[in-house]
Scaffold this active site. Structure first.
Site, PDB file in Angstrom:
ATOM      1  N   ASN A 110       0.817  -1.219   0.000  1.00 24.64           N
ATOM      2  CA  ASN A 110       0.000   0.000   0.000  1.00 24.64           C
ATOM      3  C   ASN A 110       0.855   1.275   0.000  1.00 24.64           C
ATOM      4  O   ASN A 110       0.565   2.227  -0.726  1.00 24.64           O
ATOM      5  CB  ASN A 110      -0.949   0.002   1.199  1.00 24.64           C
ATOM      6  CG  ASN A 110      -1.904  -1.169   1.155  1.00 24.64           C
ATOM      7  OD1 ASN A 110      -1.959  -1.882   0.157  1.00 24.64           O
ATOM      8  ND2 ASN A 110      -2.657  -1.375   2.223  1.00 24.64           N
ATOM      9  N   THR A 155     -14.039  37.651 -32.456  1.00 28.12           N
ATOM     10  CA  THR A 155     -14.857  37.293 -31.294  1.00 28.12           C
ATOM     11  C   THR A 155     -16.114  36.699 -31.914  1.00 28.12           C
ATOM     12  O   THR A 155     -16.563  37.165 -32.971  1.00 28.12           O
ATOM     13  CB  THR A 155     -15.221  38.507 -30.410  1.00 28.12           C
ATOM     14  OG1 THR A 155     -15.948  39.444 -31.211  1.00 28.12           O
ATOM     15  CG2 THR A 155     -13.993  39.202 -29.828  1.00 28.12           C
ATOM     16  N   LYS A 283      -8.647  15.831 -51.888  1.00 29.40           N
ATOM     17  CA  LYS A 283      -8.632  16.268 -50.490  1.00 29.40           C
ATOM     18  C   LYS A 283      -7.281  16.187 -49.791  1.00 29.40           C
ATOM     19  O   LYS A 283      -6.499  15.280 -50.008  1.00 29.40           O
ATOM     20  CB  LYS A 283      -9.623  15.411 -49.685  1.00 29.40           C
ATOM     21  CG  LYS A 283     -11.058  15.627 -50.063  1.00 29.40           C
ATOM     22  CD  LYS A 283     -11.657  16.813 -49.376  1.00 29.40           C
ATOM     23  CE  LYS A 283     -11.800  16.514 -47.923  1.00 29.40           C
ATOM     24  NZ  LYS A 283     -12.630  17.384 -47.189  1.00 29.40           N
ATOM     25  N   ASN A 285      -6.507  16.697 -45.728  1.00 33.53           N
ATOM     26  CA  ASN A 285      -7.223  16.952 -44.469  1.00 33.53           C
ATOM     27  C   ASN A 285      -6.276  17.172 -43.288  1.00 33.53           C
ATOM     28  O   ASN A 285      -5.234  16.539 -43.201  1.00 33.53           O
ATOM     29  CB  ASN A 285      -8.143  15.768 -44.151  1.00 33.53           C
ATOM     30  CG  ASN A 285      -9.246  15.600 -45.184  1.00 33.53           C
ATOM     31  OD1 ASN A 285      -9.746  16.584 -45.727  1.00 33.53           O
ATOM     32  ND2 ASN A 285      -9.599  14.364 -45.473  1.00 33.53           N
ATOM     33  N   GLU A 290      -7.189  17.285 -35.964  1.00 28.73           N
ATOM     34  CA  GLU A 290      -8.500  16.771 -35.550  1.00 28.73           C
ATOM     35  C   GLU A 290      -8.357  15.677 -34.493  1.00 28.73           C
ATOM     36  O   GLU A 290      -9.100  15.656 -33.507  1.00 28.73           O
ATOM     37  CB  GLU A 290      -9.256  16.226 -36.764  1.00 28.73           C
ATOM     38  CG  GLU A 290      -9.686  17.327 -37.706  1.00 28.73           C
ATOM     39  CD  GLU A 290     -10.256  16.757 -38.999  1.00 28.73           C
ATOM     40  OE1 GLU A 290     -11.441  16.942 -39.244  1.00 28.73           O
ATOM     41  OE2 GLU A 290      -9.505  16.101 -39.754  1.00 28.73           O
ATOM     42  N   TYR A 317      -6.532   2.247   2.303  1.00 29.94           N
ATOM     43  CA  TYR A 317      -6.347   1.695   0.963  1.00 29.94           C
ATOM     44  C   TYR A 317      -7.517   0.780   0.601  1.00 29.94           C
ATOM     45  O   TYR A 317      -8.014   0.025   1.424  1.00 29.94           O
ATOM     46  CB  TYR A 317      -5.024   0.900   0.879  1.00 29.94           C
ATOM     47  CG  TYR A 317      -4.831   0.264  -0.485  1.00 29.94           C
ATOM     48  CD1 TYR A 317      -4.283   0.991  -1.535  1.00 29.94           C
ATOM     49  CD2 TYR A 317      -5.248  -1.042  -0.733  1.00 29.94           C
ATOM     50  CE1 TYR A 317      -4.145   0.431  -2.802  1.00 29.94           C
ATOM     51  CE2 TYR A 317      -5.112  -1.617  -1.990  1.00 29.94           C
ATOM     52  CZ  TYR A 317      -4.560  -0.871  -3.019  1.00 29.94           C
ATOM     53  OH  TYR A 317      -4.427  -1.424  -4.265  1.00 29.94           O
ATOM     54  N   GLN A 322      -6.305   0.375  -7.588  1.00 27.71           N
ATOM     55  CA  GLN A 322      -5.454  -0.211  -8.625  1.00 27.71           C
ATOM     56  C   GLN A 322      -5.882   0.288 -10.012  1.00 27.71           C
ATOM     57  O   GLN A 322      -5.091   0.306 -10.948  1.00 27.71           O
ATOM     58  CB  GLN A 322      -5.559  -1.741  -8.567  1.00 27.71           C
ATOM     59  CG  GLN A 322      -4.749  -2.446  -9.622  1.00 27.71           C
ATOM     60  CD  GLN A 322      -4.605  -3.926  -9.310  1.00 27.71           C
ATOM     61  OE1 GLN A 322      -3.960  -4.290  -8.338  1.00 27.71           O
ATOM     62  NE2 GLN A 322      -5.208  -4.774 -10.112  1.00 27.71           N
ATOM     63  N   LYS A 325      -4.121   3.547 -12.318  1.00 30.63           N
ATOM     64  CA  LYS A 325      -2.877   3.633 -13.077  1.00 30.63           C
ATOM     65  C   LYS A 325      -3.045   3.819 -14.583  1.00 30.63           C
ATOM     66  O   LYS A 325      -2.430   4.710 -15.179  1.00 30.63           O
ATOM     67  CB  LYS A 325      -2.012   2.399 -12.796  1.00 30.63           C
ATOM     68  CG  LYS A 325      -1.159   2.616 -11.565  1.00 30.63           C
ATOM     69  CD  LYS A 325      -0.613   1.354 -11.018  1.00 30.63           C
ATOM     70  CE  LYS A 325      -1.514   0.651 -10.035  1.00 30.63           C
ATOM     71  NZ  LYS A 325      -2.215   1.447  -9.060  1.00 30.63           N
TER      72      LYS A 325
HETATM   73  N1  ARG Z   1      -1.471  -3.483  -7.195  1.00 31.72           N
HETATM   74  C1  ARG Z   1      -2.024  -2.684  -6.176  1.00 31.72           C
HETATM   75  C2  ARG Z   1      -2.406  -1.298  -6.701  1.00 31.72           C
HETATM   76  O1  ARG Z   1      -2.077  -0.990  -7.767  1.00 31.72           O
HETATM   77  C3  ARG Z   1      -1.062  -2.461  -5.059  1.00 31.72           C
HETATM   78  C4  ARG Z   1      -1.108  -3.573  -4.115  1.00 31.72           C
HETATM   79  C5  ARG Z   1      -1.918  -3.347  -2.931  1.00 31.72           C
HETATM   80  N2  ARG Z   1      -2.687  -4.528  -2.808  1.00 31.72           N
HETATM   81  C6  ARG Z   1      -3.192  -5.002  -1.690  1.00 31.72           C
HETATM   82  N3  ARG Z   1      -3.838  -6.099  -1.785  1.00 31.72           N
HETATM   83  N4  ARG Z   1      -3.093  -4.385  -0.566  1.00 31.72           N
HETATM   84  O2  ARG Z   1      -3.046  -0.525  -6.026  1.00 31.72           O
END
Ligand code: ARG
Length: 468
Positions: A110, A155, A283, A285, A290, A317, A322, A325
């Site tokens: 964590n 404008t 054309k 483009n 875009e 946590y 997870q 990311k």
């Molecule tokens: N892979 C997890 C994340 O990306 C981190 C691990 C924490 N997992 C856990 N079971 N306490 O957040």
């Protein structure tokens, strides 16, 4: 395969669950930060006498070996080991044996993932700042190269007042400067070490989180262990700053898409930065612009994903986190790519100054100049506005521009108008009359361009010395 957390379990994890819960497929890109964090953690453990210095050395050597293996592409990432943390830890056990099992002393995944993300983001911020400064430099180069050229300022997408082409480019330089400083501000909150918070409550062992913080170059350490593992504000902030950058990019793109159309014809994007149509042979483009405008969708989407993931999560946590990311990875990749490609596209575009100037003949761009002129003769602005409105109405009916109205005709609208008015009408004359600070007055734009050149040069030097 034996799980690091398998002690209390009697059954094997279902393979559907392994696939569903793994994050190694996307968090493997954090490997260098995970290893860097582990090396710092091992050093701290040794300094606190929780492991011997011999054990510490063995761990560090093993981690460096793993890093090499990953970088040469021979490391066997395994989804059974869930994430980057456990993939590296189990590989370390394979390499150096039981001593590797001491690495996770006074640490939890964590605080480890919070650390990896912060380290990763710090570098991303740096890279994005470098890309912003590089784009700003190109915009300033364009501003300078545009010299005395004028284009209609809009404008409501209607012709409004003449502006220097350089003034237009500098407007974007200012926008991106705010983005750059927003990133610097965001980095202050990213640059706090969460390591030592452990699972959520800290540890009964005598550790010194300030040692790892210092080794990893953080400005400070967490104040509250619960907050340290729960906080993803830094990701939300990063994703929102990137969303604002994507707004700015999309506005520029939209403008140039319009300007490249036949109706405007203000610029010509190089063939190498355009694509064609599969059916209409004539054309060309502006697809790059875009797509970049469309990228807002995913960048805002990522911000909304993060906000939604975090909403209502009880402390501390939760595994939901997870899911953060891929969103921030994607926003960062997208923005970096856009900043780089936009700079190249700008470099490869020819501005059609003649067409811009021809377009300035339409739309009575100098009308406000006459209103201001009457103000200098003592006419209240609302009244001068009314007078000029009537003049414009007549010119419209006769199909002529303001500079073609005779003094006699002008005097019919206001006896205060004299022949010195002609010095302020016609866009080239009018633009020189601007006086207010930050306006489009050519002399002021020239000064601002020079100031930006100096500022960006300094900025680039600073970056080379690695302190942005
Ligand atoms: N892979 C997890 C994340 O990306 C981190 C691990 C924490 N997992 C856990 N079971 N306490 O957040």
């Amino acid at each position: 395969m034996k799980k690091a957390w398998g002690g209390r379990f009697t059954k094997k994890t279902a393979s559907l669950v392994e696939t569903f819960t793994e994050s190694i497929s996307f968090d493997r890109r954090l490997y260098a930060y995970d290893i860097k964090g582990s090396i710092a953690h091992a050093s701290m453990l040794a300094q606190c006498n929780l492991i011997s210095s011999k054990e510490c050395k063995a761990i560090i050597k093993g981690l460096k070996g793993i890093q090499k293996e990953i970088e040469t592409g021979t490391f066997p990432f395994k989804s059974e080991h869930e994430d980057i943390h456990m993939n590296i830890e189990s590989a370390l056990v394979d390499r150096i044996g039981d001593v590797a099992k001491k690495l996770h002393t006074a640490r939890s995944r964590n605080d480890q993932i919070a650390l990896d993300l912060r380290l990763w983001m710090r570098d991303q911020i740096q890279e994005i700042i470098v890309a912003i400064v590089s784009l700003q430099s190109e915009l300033v180069t364009q501003a300078k190269a545009s010299g005395k050229h004028i284009l209609p300022g809009f404008t409501h997408l209607q012709h409004a007042q003449p502006i220097m082409v350089g003034h237009y480019f500098l407007a974007y330089v200012e926008m991106f400067e705010r983005d750059r400083t927003r990133l610097i501000d965001c980095r202050k909150r990213v640059n706090v070490s969460p390591l030592g918070a452990c699972a959520l409550a800290g540890t009964t062992l005598h550790i010194k989180p300030e040692i790892t913080a210092k080794l990893l170059g953080f400005a400070s350490t967490f104040e509250n262990s619960i907050d340290a593992v729960s906080d993803r504000d830094f990701s939300l902030e990063f994703a929102s700053v990137l969303s604002i950058i994507s707004v700015h990019l999309s506005r520029f793109c939209e403008e140039w898409i319009i300007w490249s159309s036949q109706g405007f014809d203000f610029l010509d994007i190089d063939d190498s930065y355009c694509t064609g149509s599969s059916i209409m042979p004539q054309k060309k483009n502006p697809d790059v612009l875009e797509i970049m405008r469309g990228k807002c969708g995913r960048v805002y989407g990522n911000l909304f994903s993060l906000l939604t993931i975090m909403k209502g999560l009880p402390l501390s946590y939760n595994r939901d986190m997870q899911e953060d990311k891929e969103a921030i990875f994607d926003s960062s990749d997208t923005i970096k790519e856009c900043l780089v490609i936009l700079k190249e596209l700008i470099k490869k575009t020819t501005l059609k100054f003649d067409n811009m100037e021809k377009s300035c003949e339409k739309g009575f761009l100098d009308a406000t100049g006459i209103a201001d002129y009457l103000v200098t003769k003592g006419v209240p602005f609302r009244q001068s506005h009314e007078i000029v409105g009537k003049i414009v109405k007549k010119c419209n009916a006769n199909g002529i521009g303001l500079q073609n109205v005779s003094l006699k005709d002008f005097k019919e609208f206001s006896p205060l108008i004299d022949k010195d008015l002609y010095k302020t009408i016609g866009v080239a004359n009018y633009i020189k009359q601007y006086k207010s600070p930050g306006s489009t007055a050519p002399a002021s734009v020239r000064k601002k361009i020079a100031a930006w050149e100096r500022r960006l040069q300094k900025q680039t030097l600073k970056q080379e010395k690695k302190f942005v």
